[in-house]
Design a protein around this motif. Structure first.
Motif, PDB file in Angstrom:
ATOM      1  N   PRO A  42      67.224  35.585  11.462  1.00  0.00           N
ATOM      2  CA  PRO A  42      67.644  37.094  10.843  1.00  0.00           C
ATOM      3  C   PRO A  42      66.484  37.827  10.295  1.00  0.00           C
ATOM      4  CG  PRO A  42      68.877  34.890  10.235  1.00  0.00           C
ATOM      5  CD  PRO A  42      67.547  34.298  10.933  1.00  0.00           C
ATOM      6  N   LEU A  43      65.607  37.294   9.800  1.00  0.00           N
ATOM      7  CA  LEU A  43      64.523  37.964   9.141  1.00  0.00           C
ATOM      8  C   LEU A  43      63.795  38.923  10.345  1.00  0.00           C
ATOM      9  CD1 LEU A  43      63.009  35.940   6.327  1.00  0.00           C
ATOM     10  CD2 LEU A  43      64.638  38.045   6.111  1.00  0.00           C
ATOM     11  N   PHE A  44      63.507  38.090  11.448  1.00  0.00           N
ATOM     12  CA  PHE A  44      62.799  38.800  12.662  1.00  0.00           C
ATOM     13  C   PHE A  44      63.732  39.948  13.181  1.00  0.00           C
ATOM     14  CE2 PHE A  44      62.852  39.063  17.380  1.00  0.00           C
ATOM     15  CZ  PHE A  44      61.628  39.313  17.541  1.00  0.00           C
ATOM     16  N   GLU A  45      65.032  39.590  13.383  1.00  0.00           N
ATOM     17  CA  GLU A  45      65.767  40.531  13.726  1.00  0.00           C
ATOM     18  C   GLU A  45      65.944  42.009  12.740  1.00  0.00           C
ATOM     19  OE1 GLU A  45      70.272  40.855  15.914  1.00  0.00           O
ATOM     20  OE2 GLU A  45      69.783  39.119  14.865  1.00  0.00           O
ATOM     21  N   LYS A  46      65.976  41.749  11.659  1.00  0.00           N
ATOM     22  CA  LYS A  46      66.135  42.520  10.648  1.00  0.00           C
ATOM     23  C   LYS A  46      65.025  43.649  10.556  1.00  0.00           C
ATOM     24  CE  LYS A  46      66.825  43.333   5.711  1.00  0.00           C
ATOM     25  NZ  LYS A  46      66.888  42.511   4.093  1.00  0.00           N
ATOM     26  N   TYR A  47      63.806  43.216  10.716  1.00  0.00           N
ATOM     27  CA  TYR A  47      62.753  44.104  10.308  1.00  0.00           C
ATOM     28  C   TYR A  47      62.227  44.243  11.534  1.00  0.00           C
ATOM     29  CZ  TYR A  47      63.058  42.347   5.564  1.00  0.00           C
ATOM     30  OH  TYR A  47      63.271  42.242   4.152  1.00  0.00           O
ATOM     31  N   VAL A  48      62.000  43.590  12.730  1.00  0.00           N
ATOM     32  CA  VAL A  48      61.266  43.882  13.792  1.00  0.00           C
ATOM     33  C   VAL A  48      62.006  44.815  14.691  1.00  0.00           C
ATOM     34  CG1 VAL A  48      60.269  42.932  16.025  1.00  0.00           C
ATOM     35  CG2 VAL A  48      59.918  42.006  13.877  1.00  0.00           C
ATOM     36  N   LYS A  49      63.535  44.847  14.646  1.00  0.00           N
ATOM     37  CA  LYS A  49      64.287  45.741  15.344  1.00  0.00           C
ATOM     38  C   LYS A  49      64.169  47.080  14.942  1.00  0.00           C
ATOM     39  CE  LYS A  49      69.414  46.588  16.177  1.00  0.00           C
ATOM     40  NZ  LYS A  49      70.461  46.116  15.720  1.00  0.00           N
ATOM     41  N   ASP A  50      63.862  47.336  13.571  1.00  0.00           N
ATOM     42  CA  ASP A  50      63.528  48.491  13.037  1.00  0.00           C
ATOM     43  C   ASP A  50      62.074  49.230  13.729  1.00  0.00           C
ATOM     44  OD1 ASP A  50      65.767  49.087  11.709  1.00  0.00           O
ATOM     45  OD2 ASP A  50      64.999  48.991   9.710  1.00  0.00           O
ATOM     46  N   ALA A  51      61.198  48.491  13.702  1.00  0.00           N
ATOM     47  CA  ALA A  51      59.987  48.507  14.176  1.00  0.00           C
ATOM     48  C   ALA A  51      59.973  49.023  15.812  1.00  0.00           C
ATOM     49  CB  ALA A  51      59.102  47.363  14.054  1.00  0.00           C
ATOM     50  N   PHE A  52      60.975  48.644  16.471  1.00  0.00           N
ATOM     51  CA  PHE A  52      61.131  48.996  17.833  1.00  0.00           C
ATOM     52  C   PHE A  52      62.094  50.272  18.065  1.00  0.00           C
ATOM     53  CE2 PHE A  52      59.069  44.891  18.809  1.00  0.00           C
ATOM     54  CZ  PHE A  52      58.003  45.546  19.884  1.00  0.00           C
ATOM     55  N   ALA A  53      62.643  50.628  16.981  1.00  0.00           N
ATOM     56  CA  ALA A  53      63.630  51.942  17.139  1.00  0.00           C
ATOM     57  C   ALA A  53      63.093  53.013  17.937  1.00  0.00           C
ATOM     58  CB  ALA A  53      64.016  52.438  15.736  1.00  0.00           C
ATOM     59  N   PRO A  54      64.002  53.543  18.875  1.00  0.00           N
ATOM     60  CA  PRO A  54      63.286  54.589  19.787  1.00  0.00           C
ATOM     61  C   PRO A  54      62.777  55.724  18.819  1.00  0.00           C
ATOM     62  CG  PRO A  54      65.450  53.966  20.551  1.00  0.00           C
ATOM     63  CD  PRO A  54      65.296  53.231  19.179  1.00  0.00           C
ATOM     64  N   THR A  55      63.358  56.195  17.798  1.00  0.00           N
ATOM     65  CA  THR A  55      62.834  57.103  16.836  1.00  0.00           C
ATOM     66  C   THR A  55      62.405  56.127  15.723  1.00  0.00           C
ATOM     67  OG1 THR A  55      64.195  58.726  17.596  1.00  0.00           O
ATOM     68  CG2 THR A  55      63.258  59.140  15.353  1.00  0.00           C
ATOM     69  N   GLY A  56      61.038  55.917  15.427  1.00  0.00           N
ATOM     70  CA  GLY A  56      60.569  55.020  14.726  1.00  0.00           C
ATOM     71  C   GLY A  56      59.848  55.645  13.752  1.00  0.00           C
ATOM     72  N   ILE A  57      59.337  54.902  12.428  1.00  0.00           N
ATOM     73  CA  ILE A  57      58.530  55.370  11.369  1.00  0.00           C
ATOM     74  C   ILE A  57      57.681  54.354  10.764  1.00  0.00           C
ATOM     75  CG2 ILE A  57      60.367  54.485   9.897  1.00  0.00           C
ATOM     76  CD1 ILE A  57      59.904  56.796   8.095  1.00  0.00           C
ATOM     77  N   MET A  58      56.370  54.963  10.537  1.00  0.00           N
ATOM     78  CA  MET A  58      55.324  53.903   9.995  1.00  0.00           C
ATOM     79  C   MET A  58      54.932  54.440   8.816  1.00  0.00           C
ATOM     80  SD  MET A  58      51.425  53.062  11.451  1.00  0.00           S
ATOM     81  CE  MET A  58      51.052  54.773  10.902  1.00  0.00           C
ATOM     82  N   LEU A  59      54.878  53.789   7.767  1.00  0.00           N
ATOM     83  CA  LEU A  59      54.116  53.913   6.451  1.00  0.00           C
ATOM     84  C   LEU A  59      52.594  53.470   6.645  1.00  0.00           C
ATOM     85  CD1 LEU A  59      54.300  54.636   3.456  1.00  0.00           C
ATOM     86  CD2 LEU A  59      55.040  52.456   3.075  1.00  0.00           C
ATOM     87  N   ASP A  60      51.741  54.841   6.740  1.00  0.00           N
ATOM     88  CA  ASP A  60      50.468  54.406   7.002  1.00  0.00           C
ATOM     89  C   ASP A  60      49.591  53.877   5.875  1.00  0.00           C
ATOM     90  OD1 ASP A  60      48.194  54.373   8.423  1.00  0.00           O
ATOM     91  OD2 ASP A  60      47.932  56.497   8.650  1.00  0.00           O
ATOM     92  N   PHE A  61      50.013  52.896   5.166  1.00  0.00           N
ATOM     93  CA  PHE A  61      49.114  52.308   4.044  1.00  0.00           C
ATOM     94  C   PHE A  61      49.169  50.743   4.350  1.00  0.00           C
ATOM     95  CE2 PHE A  61      50.201  49.744   0.076  1.00  0.00           C
ATOM     96  CZ  PHE A  61      49.381  50.308  -0.729  1.00  0.00           C
ATOM     97  N   TRP A  62      48.039  50.449   3.965  1.00  0.00           N
ATOM     98  CA  TRP A  62      47.525  49.014   4.483  1.00  0.00           C
ATOM     99  C   TRP A  62      46.888  48.004   3.229  1.00  0.00           C
ATOM    100  CZ3 TRP A  62      50.019  48.362   8.959  1.00  0.00           C
ATOM    101  CH2 TRP A  62      50.111  49.254   9.683  1.00  0.00           C
ATOM    102  N   SER A  63      46.834  48.705   2.204  1.00  0.00           N
ATOM    103  CA  SER A  63      46.150  48.030   1.008  1.00  0.00           C
ATOM    104  C   SER A  63      47.192  46.773   0.831  1.00  0.00           C
ATOM    105  CB  SER A  63      45.912  48.885   0.004  1.00  0.00           C
ATOM    106  OG  SER A  63      45.176  49.850   0.440  1.00  0.00           O
ATOM    107  N   ASP A  64      46.370  45.529   0.172  1.00  0.00           N
ATOM    108  CA  ASP A  64      47.142  44.414  -0.144  1.00  0.00           C
ATOM    109  C   ASP A  64      47.263  44.629  -1.773  1.00  0.00           C
ATOM    110  OD1 ASP A  64      46.928  43.088   2.087  1.00  0.00           O
ATOM    111  OD2 ASP A  64      45.039  42.429   1.820  1.00  0.00           O
TER     112      ASP A  64
END
Length: 842
Positions: A592-614
């Protein structure tokens, strides 16, 4: 002499004499067959088991004992072809009767069988076909009995890799352990009159809304050859053409298509081309589709328009050895549901990886609308001398030609993928250049880890960043978006073909088995990232969120023609190296977690928060970028929401309107004020549009106390370092400072002898209690951790004789020291001591 038939095992198949009224009859010989084990040179005396065709021999009833080759880890590294110790071959048998006389043409087609095929009909040898992944065609007319007389058909396959001739590809996979033989695709009897249609190649002409048909005939045409294009579902005639009789064995027609509809993953519209010679009728499905690449932009082009590939991989031959496989690969309903589940993940493309599934998979991909990168089952690794010398260009060209002729009418197949991760590519490169002209649609080729051969050919990349010893999402702040893990120049002179279309079809390196255990390649990864006490749920959450972030990154940079994750279907076993994401593969229930998060990451209109700090300092103020990408051929309009949350509580929220042009991208900026309170926080950027679910990009970060920040600091990073020796090999020096430079892709290596040491000057006296050693493959089996105040007098704080390599965490009582060193006394390999990174902590 024909051997006596056993009445208890006889299967009678009565075939109608349909060619008298219809020009061609295609008779399926699929179903239960008799089967027995035995020798290569002679059929067995009796058949005491049944087995389904298509399928594999481990599906026999009663079962055989451990059929096929089992390859140990040691044998995999040496690429040995072990034999099945119990038998040399499996023999299949089926009997049938043919009502009426034998027709002018009777050809047997064995779509795919491993390992190798030999056919006997009524006790006479018909022929052999050595390749394992392409169809075997056999002229059975001289041996066929008609008028109701019995026919006994025998098909022999080799029992193991040992039966594969050295000049034939065997489907080697460094991460497989079981090679199970069998007739794993359909068997058909094709009956017709003459002239007989041997092959048809459809060449779609999207611009002129027509299809060119190149028709190969046996015996030439004594009458006009007619061609009709019908809509595959409705049967409505969409075009007609004919060509006059000719003695030539090849004729061509161009058929204009009325009210033509293009084939795309969004609208997989299919046509059927019916060719009638007067003595034979062939039917070929096709789609009005072109696929190329644009060397200038590095993008794929579908039907003349830029098109972004999003998808995954199917490793069908790994799934063949999976415990849950059973008959699923040959269950049409299950295969269709599988592809529909893939499309629910927003995937429009797949790589059929290191091997070809049964033909029905391609039929379903045509119907459901999925682009296929069709990868030939070749994987011989990164050695520059890894190619089998027995397989020449002439041998490989036979297999490649059979592959292309079988597959070139499928609209789903858009990339000919010649090999996987094989650096010694001279034979492959020469072969693909020799045969590529056979494909009149001129699809691009992928040469794996060899160099692309022509402008527009695919540059395949596998940027497995999580395998690096310093991995965290923070490394993506320095990434350019150009994947640098892929083709080299092989053994041939480098030819600059300009910017190739990059296709990422593997990334991640965070696999978790279906039952929550870890495959061998990620045991050390999760130990390093989450610690040894992490729960299954924690690992799955980390995997899903991290894979989603990686997907967003590679897509949003817009420098790749496609991003395909690894993998959508494979095996899952404790001693395996990778896994897929199913919890229940039969019911196709995803984690379920894979489907929930990775599905959004492959959405045809997608979004990326350009933030990478821990982590972020308390009270910090900064502007963060959000990137919106639009793969669609139409403008997207909606809103972007930015949130800061602590657990379930939203601390701040901002929304901006957003419009993104078709196939475009847009960058927005949002302000962030970091909370003063230490703790874990989540940032969310979401696409918001009325009537559809939000598409989210999520990042976690920590606000640390001063004590926590100090505890995480690697005291050795960037400090002066000395070593007993430094290896210089093949023009490269593995310097001592590489072990403390904070870069997970550089390393120190000693010379190949004992003892050896690496010492770090911490710059001042520090209290230390923990050392982390991130070993390369060449590790220390016996070594000590020693400390010193002056770099001359040493005190031992830890000793081991059981070093295991990978990542080792050594804890000891807190001690004050300025210098620390590892002192190796026994190597774990014939090579030196090699360390990616050495960490020293309070």
């Amino acid at each position: 002499m024909m051997r006596p038939l056993l009445p208890a095992a006889m299967v009678v198949l009565a075939l109608p004499c349909a060619w008298a009224g219809d020009a061609r009859t295609v008779v399926s010989l699929n179903g239960p067959w008799d089967i027995a084990e035995g020798k290569m040179d002679r059929p067995p005396a009796t058949f005491d088991r049944r087995v389904p065709v298509p399928g594999l021999v481990d599906m026999a009833t009663p079962p055989f004992e451990s059929p096929g080759s089992t390859v140990s880890l040691a044998e995999r590294q040496e690429r040995k072809r072990p034999a099945d110790p119990r038998r040399e071959a499996f023999w299949y048998r089926r009997t049938f009767q043919l009502k009426g006389p034998v027709p002018e043409v009777a050809r047997l087609k064995v779509h795919k069988a491993r390992y190798g095929t030999k056919v006997l009909l009524n006790g006479k040898v018909v022929g052999e076909h050595a390749p394992n992944w392409t169809p075997g065609w056999f002229d059975v007319r001289p041996f066929l009995n008609g008028d109701g007389a019995p026919n006994e058909l025998l098909i022999r396959v080799g029992a193991s890799l040992a039966q594969v001739p050295a000049q034939v590809t065997e489907g080697w996979d460094f991460e497989k352990s079981r090679y199970i033989p069998g007739i794993f695709d359909s068997v058909e009897l094709i009956l017709s009159g003459t002239p007989h249609v041997v092959n048809v190649q459809t060449v779609p002409d999207v611009r002129n809304r027509a299809v060119r048909a190149v028709i190969e005939l046996e015996g030439g045409a004594t009458k006009p050859v007619k061609a009709v294009v019908r809509e595959a579902k409705s049967g409505r005639i969409a075009g007609e053409a004919s060509v006059e009789a000719s003695a030539a064995n090849r004729v061509e027609l161009t058929i204009p298509i009325r009210d033509a509809r293009l084939w795309t993953p969004e609208d997989p519209f299919l046509y059927e081309l019916v060719v009638d010679t007067g003595g034979d009728t062939s039917r070929t499905r096709f789609g009005l589709r072109t696929f190329t690449t644009d060397p200038a932009s590095g993008r794929a082009v579908l039907n003349g328009r830029p098109y972004f590939l999003r998808g995954s991989n199917v490793c069908i031959y790994r799934f063949f050895e999976d415990a849950a496989r059973a008959g699923l690969p040959w269950d049409r309903d299950w295969v269709r549901k599988l592809h529909r589940r893939f499309k629910e993940m927003h995937w429009n493309s797949l790589r059929y990886c290191i091997g070809f599934p049964p033909e029905l998979w391609y039929e379903i991909a045509d119907e459901e609308g999925i682009l296929i990168q069709d990868e030939f089952p070749i994987w011989y690794g990164g050695r520059l001398d890894g190619w089998p010398k027995e397989i020449t260009q002439q041998h490989l060209a036979v297999e490649f030609t059979e592959w292309m002729r079988e597959r070139w009418n499928h609209p789903c197949v858009v990339i000919w993928d010649a090999q996987n991760e094989t650096t010694d590519d001279a034979v492959v490169a020469a072969t693909l250049m020799a045969v590529r002209g056979l494909d009149l649609s001129n699809r691009p080729w992928d040469n794996g880890w060899g160099a692309p051969q022509k402008p527009g050919d695919i540059s395949e990349a596998h940027p497995y960043r999580a395998g690096r010893k310093d991995f965290s999402l923070a490394i993506f702040a320095k990434e350019t978006g150009v994947p640098n893990n892929g083709p080299g120049t092989g053994r041939r002179p480098f030819v600059d073909l300009g910017r190739p279309p990059y296709l990422i079809n593997e990334y991640g390196w965070l696999w978790i088995n279906r039952d929550g255990t870890l495959p061998t390649l990620t045991v050390d990864v999760y130990k390093r990232l989450l610690g040894e006490t992490a729960t299954v749920e924690q690992r799955r959450h980390y995997y899903a969120r991290t894979l989603a972030a990686k997907t967003e990154f590679w897509r949003s940079k817009r420098l790749c023609a496609g991003v395909l994750h690894f993998c959508g279907l494979g095996y899952s076993r404790p001693d395996g190296q990778t896994s897929d994401h199913w919890l229940d593969v039969k019911e196709l229930k995803l984690e379920p977690l894979f489907e929930k998060y990775v599905k959004d990451a492959f959405a045809p209109t997608g979004i990326m928060l350009d933030f990478w700090s821990d982590e972020l300092p308390p009270g910090d103020k900064r502007d963060l970028s959000v990137v919106v990408i639009n793969d669609l051929d139409e403008e997207w309009s909606g809103h972007v929401r930015f949130r800061l949350a602590h657990g379930a509580k939203v601390l701040a929220e901002t929304t901006q309107p957003c419009q993104v042009a078709a196939l475009g991208d847009k960058r927005l900026s949002f302000g962030l004020v970091v909370p003063d309170e230490p703790g874990r926080y989540t940032l969310e950027a979401a696409l918001v549009r009325s009537g559809v679910p939000d598409v989210r990009s999520l990042r976690d970060f920590a606000v640390l106390t001063p004590q926590e920040r100090e505890a995480r600091r690697n005291l050795a990073e960037g400090r002066p370092v000395k070593a007993s020796s430094v290896l210089a090999l093949n023009g490269q020096t593995y310097r001592a400072e590489f072990a403390v430079d904070g870069q997970g892709d550089t390393r120190w290596s000693s010379e190949f002898s004992d003892p050896q040491w690496l010492a770090v000057d911490l710059g001042a006296t520090q209290t230390i209690s923990r050392v982390e050693l991130h070993w390369e493959g060449a590790f220390g089996k016996a070594y000590s951790i020693q400390v010193s105040a002056d770099g001359a007098q040493w005190k031992t704080v830890h000793t081991t004789t059981g070093g295991a390599g990978q990542t080792e965490t050594i804890r000891f009582a807190p001690v004050q020291a300025r210098w620390i060193r590892i002192h190796g006394t026994q190597r774990g390999t014939p090579y030196g001591y090699s360390i990616w990174e050495m960490g020293v902590y309070h």
